[in-house]
Design an enzyme around this catalytic site. Structure first.
Site, PDB file in Angstrom:
ATOM      1  N   PRO A 113      -3.468  12.008   5.437  1.00  0.00           N
ATOM      2  CG  PRO A 113      -3.380  13.711   7.008  1.00  0.00           C
ATOM      3  CD  PRO A 113      -3.534  12.232   6.888  1.00  0.00           C
ATOM      4  CD  GLU A 114      -0.564   9.161   0.827  1.00  0.00           C
ATOM      5  OE1 GLU A 114       0.162   9.222  -0.175  1.00  0.00           O
ATOM      6  OE2 GLU A 114      -1.044   8.095   1.256  1.00  0.00           O
ATOM      7  CE  LYS A 140       3.570  12.113   3.265  1.00  0.00           C
ATOM      8  NZ  LYS A 140       3.590  10.788   3.921  1.00  0.00           N
ATOM      9  CG  ASN A 154       1.532   3.832   4.356  1.00  0.00           C
ATOM     10  OD1 ASN A 154       2.635   3.434   4.001  1.00  0.00           O
ATOM     11  ND2 ASN A 154       1.163   3.882   5.619  1.00  0.00           N
ATOM     12  NE  ARG A 173       6.482   4.189   7.058  1.00  0.00           N
ATOM     13  CZ  ARG A 173       7.739   4.580   6.906  1.00  0.00           C
ATOM     14  NH1 ARG A 173       8.644   3.718   6.490  1.00  0.00           N
ATOM     15  NH2 ARG A 173       8.084   5.820   7.172  1.00  0.00           N
TER      16      ARG A 173
END
Length: 281
Positions: A2-3, A51, A165, A250
């Site tokens: 999810p972004e 977010k 990311n 990450r």
């Protein structure tokens, strides 16, 4: 993963399914709210803030949720079999007469007064998909610490809200610099492009089921998820390494030919594994 675009889509699904309807039942499967039932409360709306998700109810109450890495909201017709994971991963269920919204693997779930929403989202920078978007302020935030790595500055939701990311890696590729470049070393012409480019990427993907940054039919992403595969521009193998202090996964991707700037030393330890196969060719 999810972004900002994914969360925007989740907010739209929840809004379309629930807004303007009264809850017939609610089920919060976390100890703090296990006895709470919102039955009878009308749903006003659901909005995304970076977010974060905020679902607002009549009576001045809001449900704040955050998907983090693996969370999801699924919407089903009444009586439809739920699909989204095993039952023990369900954290919240909102029922109306004809729709049921099920929250899986929600890492943040809290009920609060709507008037107090700023307590949980007030720290966020300008939202790339929100009405408060301010490109000048976002860029000033990113550039405020010249020694900070660009990738870390982009992920900091206090600077601008919505980048994760995937977009971090893709933005740095499109800017032609590595995510480890100190923001103070970012050429002025590329810094000027950064806010608009970030916004265009997220806006282009908020209505797409599969995230796409390349504009190419066969390949969705330039570098993210393409470790050891040839760069779509120069054919050099794409590389991947950790970024950050190791407290979060990450994985960071870059092309050593197309992107200039510092990179991790070869053989640096990695604290992640690729869990999200992607249709990138």
């Amino acid at each position: 993963m999810p972004e900002g675009d994914t969360v925007w889509q989740a907010a739209r699904r929840l809004h379309e399914a629930l807004a303007g309807k009264a809850l017939t039942r609610s089920d919060f499967r976390v100890p703090k709210y296990a006895t709470v039932d919102l039955a009878g409360r009308g749903v006003l709306n659901t909005v995304a803030r970076g977010k974060h998700l905020l679902t607002r109810f009549e009576g001045g109450l809001s449900l704040h949720t955050h998907l983090r890495m693996e969370g999801a909201w699924k919407v089903f017709a009444a009586g439809e079999r739920w699909r989204g994971g095993p039952g023990h991963q369900i954290r919240a269920v909102l029922y109306t007469a004809d729709r049921t919204a099920v929250g899986y693997r929600l890492q943040v779930l809290e009920l609060l007064r709507t008037a107090e929403e700023e307590r949980v989202v007030g720290h966020l920078g300008p939202d790339l998909l929100g009405p408060d978007w301010d490109p000048e302020r976002a860029l000033a935030n990113v550039l405020a610490d010249p020694s900070r790595e660009l990738g870390e500055a982009l992920l900091d939701q206090r600077n601008l809200a919505g980048i994760g990311n995937v977009y971090k890696s893709e933005l740095c590729f499109l800017l032609g610099v590595t995510p480890w470049l100190p923001v103070g070393a970012l050429p002025a012409d590329r810094a000027e492009k950064l806010p608009g480019l970030a916004k265009r990427l997220l806006e282009a993907n908020r209505d797409r089921p599969v995230r796409q940054t390349t504009g190419l039919h066969r390949y969705d992403l330039f570098v993210y998820g393409r470790a050891s595969r040839p760069c779509l521009r120069c054919r050099t193998p794409v590389r991947v390494a950790d970024q950050g202090d190791g407290s979060q996964e990450r994985p960071t991707y870059w092309c050593p030919t197309c992107q200039t700037g510092p990179v991790p030393a070869p053989g640096a330890p990695q604290r992640w594994r690729e869990k999200y196969p992607r249709r990138t060719g």
